[in-house]
Design a protein around this motif. Structure first.
Motif, PDB file in Angstrom:
ATOM      1  N   THR A   1     -29.808   4.938  48.153  1.00  0.00           N
ATOM      2  CA  THR A   1     -28.375   5.119  48.389  1.00  0.00           C
ATOM      3  C   THR A   1     -27.818   6.088  47.359  1.00  0.00           C
ATOM      4  O   THR A   1     -28.195   6.065  46.186  1.00  0.00           O
ATOM      5  CB  THR A   1     -27.627   3.781  48.291  1.00  0.00           C
ATOM      6  N   GLN A   2     -26.918   6.930  47.830  1.00  0.00           N
ATOM      7  CA  GLN A   2     -26.305   7.911  46.929  1.00  0.00           C
ATOM      8  C   GLN A   2     -25.319   7.245  46.008  1.00  0.00           C
ATOM      9  O   GLN A   2     -24.499   6.419  46.426  1.00  0.00           O
ATOM     10  CB  GLN A   2     -25.588   8.998  47.745  1.00  0.00           C
ATOM     11  N   ARG A   3     -25.426   7.568  44.724  1.00  0.00           N
ATOM     12  CA  ARG A   3     -24.511   7.002  43.729  1.00  0.00           C
ATOM     13  C   ARG A   3     -23.142   7.643  43.862  1.00  0.00           C
ATOM     14  O   ARG A   3     -23.038   8.852  44.026  1.00  0.00           O
ATOM     15  CB  ARG A   3     -25.043   7.216  42.304  1.00  0.00           C
ATOM     16  N   LYS A   4     -22.118   6.816  43.773  1.00  0.00           N
ATOM     17  CA  LYS A   4     -20.758   7.331  43.860  1.00  0.00           C
ATOM     18  C   LYS A   4     -20.278   7.762  42.488  1.00  0.00           C
ATOM     19  O   LYS A   4     -20.516   7.081  41.496  1.00  0.00           O
ATOM     20  CB  LYS A   4     -19.811   6.267  44.433  1.00  0.00           C
ATOM     21  N   THR A   5     -19.618   8.898  42.464  1.00  0.00           N
ATOM     22  CA  THR A   5     -19.055   9.379  41.200  1.00  0.00           C
ATOM     23  C   THR A   5     -17.669   8.770  41.005  1.00  0.00           C
ATOM     24  O   THR A   5     -16.963   8.483  41.972  1.00  0.00           O
ATOM     25  CB  THR A   5     -18.933  10.912  41.188  1.00  0.00           C
ATOM     26  N   ALA A   6     -17.312   8.568  39.754  1.00  0.00           N
ATOM     27  CA  ALA A   6     -16.005   7.977  39.453  1.00  0.00           C
ATOM     28  C   ALA A   6     -14.889   8.924  39.868  1.00  0.00           C
ATOM     29  O   ALA A   6     -14.977  10.139  39.676  1.00  0.00           O
ATOM     30  CB  ALA A   6     -15.909   7.674  37.958  1.00  0.00           C
ATOM     31  N   LYS A   7     -13.850   8.345  40.474  1.00  0.00           N
ATOM     32  CA  LYS A   7     -12.718   9.163  40.895  1.00  0.00           C
ATOM     33  C   LYS A   7     -11.842   9.491  39.706  1.00  0.00           C
ATOM     34  O   LYS A   7     -11.640   8.675  38.811  1.00  0.00           O
ATOM     35  CB  LYS A   7     -11.901   8.424  41.958  1.00  0.00           C
ATOM     36  N   ARG A   8     -11.309  10.689  39.723  1.00  0.00           N
ATOM     37  CA  ARG A   8     -10.430  11.103  38.633  1.00  0.00           C
ATOM     38  C   ARG A   8      -9.071  10.461  38.829  1.00  0.00           C
ATOM     39  O   ARG A   8      -8.549  10.386  39.945  1.00  0.00           O
ATOM     40  CB  ARG A   8     -10.279  12.626  38.606  1.00  0.00           C
ATOM     41  N   GLY A   9      -8.509   9.993  37.730  1.00  0.00           N
ATOM     42  CA  GLY A   9      -7.203   9.363  37.797  1.00  0.00           C
ATOM     43  C   GLY A   9      -6.100  10.388  37.997  1.00  0.00           C
ATOM     44  O   GLY A   9      -6.309  11.595  37.853  1.00  0.00           O
ATOM     45  N   ASN A  10      -4.934   9.894  38.352  1.00  0.00           N
ATOM     46  CA  ASN A  10      -3.781  10.778  38.537  1.00  0.00           C
ATOM     47  C   ASN A  10      -3.336  11.346  37.194  1.00  0.00           C
ATOM     48  O   ASN A  10      -3.444  10.689  36.157  1.00  0.00           O
ATOM     49  CB  ASN A  10      -2.617  10.024  39.183  1.00  0.00           C
ATOM     50  N   VAL A  11      -2.853  12.567  37.215  1.00  0.00           N
ATOM     51  CA  VAL A  11      -2.325  13.180  36.005  1.00  0.00           C
ATOM     52  C   VAL A  11      -0.995  12.522  35.671  1.00  0.00           C
ATOM     53  O   VAL A  11      -0.097  12.453  36.512  1.00  0.00           O
ATOM     54  CB  VAL A  11      -2.131  14.703  36.192  1.00  0.00           C
ATOM     55  N   VAL A  12      -0.884  11.995  34.463  1.00  0.00           N
ATOM     56  CA  VAL A  12       0.343  11.321  34.054  1.00  0.00           C
ATOM     57  C   VAL A  12       0.909  11.999  32.824  1.00  0.00           C
ATOM     58  O   VAL A  12       0.266  12.836  32.192  1.00  0.00           O
ATOM     59  CB  VAL A  12       0.092   9.821  33.746  1.00  0.00           C
ATOM     60  N   ASP A  13       2.122  11.625  32.463  1.00  0.00           N
ATOM     61  CA  ASP A  13       2.761  12.147  31.264  1.00  0.00           C
ATOM     62  C   ASP A  13       1.927  11.792  30.037  1.00  0.00           C
ATOM     63  O   ASP A  13       1.432  10.666  29.916  1.00  0.00           O
ATOM     64  CB  ASP A  13       4.163  11.536  31.149  1.00  0.00           C
ATOM     65  N   LEU A  14       1.741  12.748  29.120  1.00  0.00           N
ATOM     66  CA  LEU A  14       0.887  12.537  27.956  1.00  0.00           C
ATOM     67  C   LEU A  14       1.367  11.366  27.113  1.00  0.00           C
ATOM     68  O   LEU A  14       0.567  10.529  26.686  1.00  0.00           O
ATOM     69  CB  LEU A  14       0.834  13.821  27.120  1.00  0.00           C
ATOM     70  N   MET A  15       2.663  11.275  26.866  1.00  0.00           N
ATOM     71  CA  MET A  15       3.185  10.189  26.043  1.00  0.00           C
ATOM     72  C   MET A  15       2.935   8.840  26.711  1.00  0.00           C
ATOM     73  O   MET A  15       2.563   7.856  26.058  1.00  0.00           O
ATOM     74  CB  MET A  15       4.682  10.386  25.782  1.00  0.00           C
ATOM     75  N   THR A  16       3.105   8.774  28.035  1.00  0.00           N
ATOM     76  CA  THR A  16       2.857   7.530  28.765  1.00  0.00           C
ATOM     77  C   THR A  16       1.391   7.137  28.648  1.00  0.00           C
ATOM     78  O   THR A  16       1.060   5.965  28.414  1.00  0.00           O
ATOM     79  CB  THR A  16       3.224   7.693  30.256  1.00  0.00           C
ATOM     80  N   ALA A  17       0.496   8.124  28.810  1.00  0.00           N
ATOM     81  CA  ALA A  17      -0.933   7.848  28.711  1.00  0.00           C
ATOM     82  C   ALA A  17      -1.306   7.356  27.321  1.00  0.00           C
ATOM     83  O   ALA A  17      -2.113   6.434  27.166  1.00  0.00           O
ATOM     84  CB  ALA A  17      -1.723   9.108  29.051  1.00  0.00           C
TER      85      ALA A  17
ATOM     86  N   GLY B   1       2.257   0.194  26.388  1.00  0.00           N
ATOM     87  CA  GLY B   1       2.976   0.344  27.649  1.00  0.00           C
ATOM     88  C   GLY B   1       4.235   1.150  27.458  1.00  0.00           C
ATOM     89  O   GLY B   1       4.566   1.601  26.368  1.00  0.00           O
ATOM     90  N   THR B   2       4.987   1.333  28.528  1.00  0.00           N
ATOM     91  CA  THR B   2       6.249   2.064  28.445  1.00  0.00           C
ATOM     92  C   THR B   2       7.394   1.065  28.454  1.00  0.00           C
ATOM     93  O   THR B   2       7.442   0.174  29.289  1.00  0.00           O
ATOM     94  CB  THR B   2       6.399   3.022  29.640  1.00  0.00           C
TER      95      THR B   2
ATOM     96  N   MET C   1       3.843  10.674  18.907  1.00  0.00           N
ATOM     97  CA  MET C   1       2.647  11.113  19.613  1.00  0.00           C
ATOM     98  C   MET C   1       1.433  11.119  18.682  1.00  0.00           C
ATOM     99  O   MET C   1       0.356  10.629  19.036  1.00  0.00           O
ATOM    100  CB  MET C   1       2.873  12.503  20.200  1.00  0.00           C
ATOM    101  N   LEU C   2       1.606  11.628  17.472  1.00  0.00           N
ATOM    102  CA  LEU C   2       0.509  11.672  16.511  1.00  0.00           C
ATOM    103  C   LEU C   2       0.138  10.269  16.041  1.00  0.00           C
ATOM    104  O   LEU C   2      -1.038   9.941  15.890  1.00  0.00           O
ATOM    105  CB  LEU C   2       0.886  12.547  15.321  1.00  0.00           C
ATOM    106  N   GLU C   3       1.140   9.412  15.820  1.00  0.00           N
ATOM    107  CA  GLU C   3       0.880   8.036  15.379  1.00  0.00           C
ATOM    108  C   GLU C   3       0.107   7.260  16.433  1.00  0.00           C
ATOM    109  O   GLU C   3      -0.792   6.479  16.119  1.00  0.00           O
ATOM    110  CB  GLU C   3       2.205   7.331  15.048  1.00  0.00           C
TER     111      GLU C   3
END
Length: 275
Positions: free
Chosen positions: A234-250, A258-259, A192-194
């Protein structure tokens, strides 16, 4: 020609003094600003002070400062009394100490100013002080009355001149422990640190402030331009938040790895397919 100085005085170290000038290093003049208007008439609205109890306007000459000594009870202070209490400025930046640049805590930084020689005759002494600090990699601490307040300034060599940054007082800065005390201690090690170190290494760059922009101010400028040109807004669209994933996978995905499935799982998958 350099812009007009905000303050002029002497920079002094022991018996050595140098006429210097302070110039604003930061400005908000380029930001989009608005006036408050009356929607019905389009006229500008004027700000007015009124008596909290009577509701009647109070003329500027009748406005004085008050210090609350109890709820609803203020001690009245006249402008002359306040002026008499403020220390008089001797227009001298008296250097008291030099400190190593590595020891400076930026949390105390308030506002930066450019410091220059105030006249041609001062350039040699100014350069001597600047280069002495640059060679020793130190900054100077100096005090003076600046804009009716006693201020401490941190002075550093910067290019052909110097930067003088006003410092917040100790009681103006909240101790970090107050904010950080509830953060749990975590030991990060191994892969994880590496991975984190690898991601940081791939994102290393140089500090270039020209690459930063004020998106809010740019959006306001676009809004004004669109209104003037009669274009639809026109109203600016805000970026959608991504799904919460496993920290190591992210971390692995951020590092471009990749995994990977373990080898024994791949073998089992091939056997099921009859491979």
């Amino acid at each position: 020609m350099a812009p007009r100085a905000l303050w002029k005085g002497l920079l002094r170290i022991a018996e050595v003094s140098c006429p210097v000038a302070l110039h604003a290093a930061a400005s908000n003049s380029g930001r989009v600003t608005f006036h408050i208007l009356n929607r019905a008439t389009g006229n500008r609205v004027r700000r007015e002070f009124v008596d909290a109890d009577t509701g009647k306007p109070v003329e500027k000459a009748d406005q004085v400062r008050g210090y609350e000594i109890a709820e609803g009870d203020d001690l009245m202070l006249d402008p002359d009394e306040i002026a008499a209490a403020v220390p008089e400025s001797d227009k001298t930046l008296e250097i008291s100490d030099f400190i190593a640049c590595k020891d400076i805590d930026p949390v105390y930084f308030d506002r930066p100013y450019y410091l220059t020689p105030a006249e041609p005759m001062a350039e040699e002494v100014f350069a001597l002080i600047r280069e002495g600090m640059r060679r020793k990699q130190v900054a100077a601490l100096a005090r003076t009355v600046l804009f009716r307040r006693m201020r401490t300034l941190l002075i550093r060599a910067h290019g052909a001149g110097m930067i003088a940054t006003t410092l917040n007082f100790d009681d103006e800065v909240r101790p970090a422990t107050e904010v950080f005390r509830d953060i749990p201690t975590a030991r990060i090690k191994g892969e994880m640190l590496e991975l984190a170190k690898h991601i940081i290494a791939t994102k290393m760059g140089v500090f270039d402030v020209s690459g930063f922009d004020d998106r809010y101010d740019a959006a306001l400028a676009d809004l004004v331009k669109a209104k003037l040109e009669g274009r639809r807004i026109t109203q600016r669209k805000t970026a959608k938040r991504g799904n919460v994933v496993d920290l190591m996978t992210a971390l692995r995905e951020s590092a471009g790895r990749g995994t990977k499935k373990p080898a024994h799982k791949k073998a089992v998958a091939r056997q099921r397919k009859g491979g």
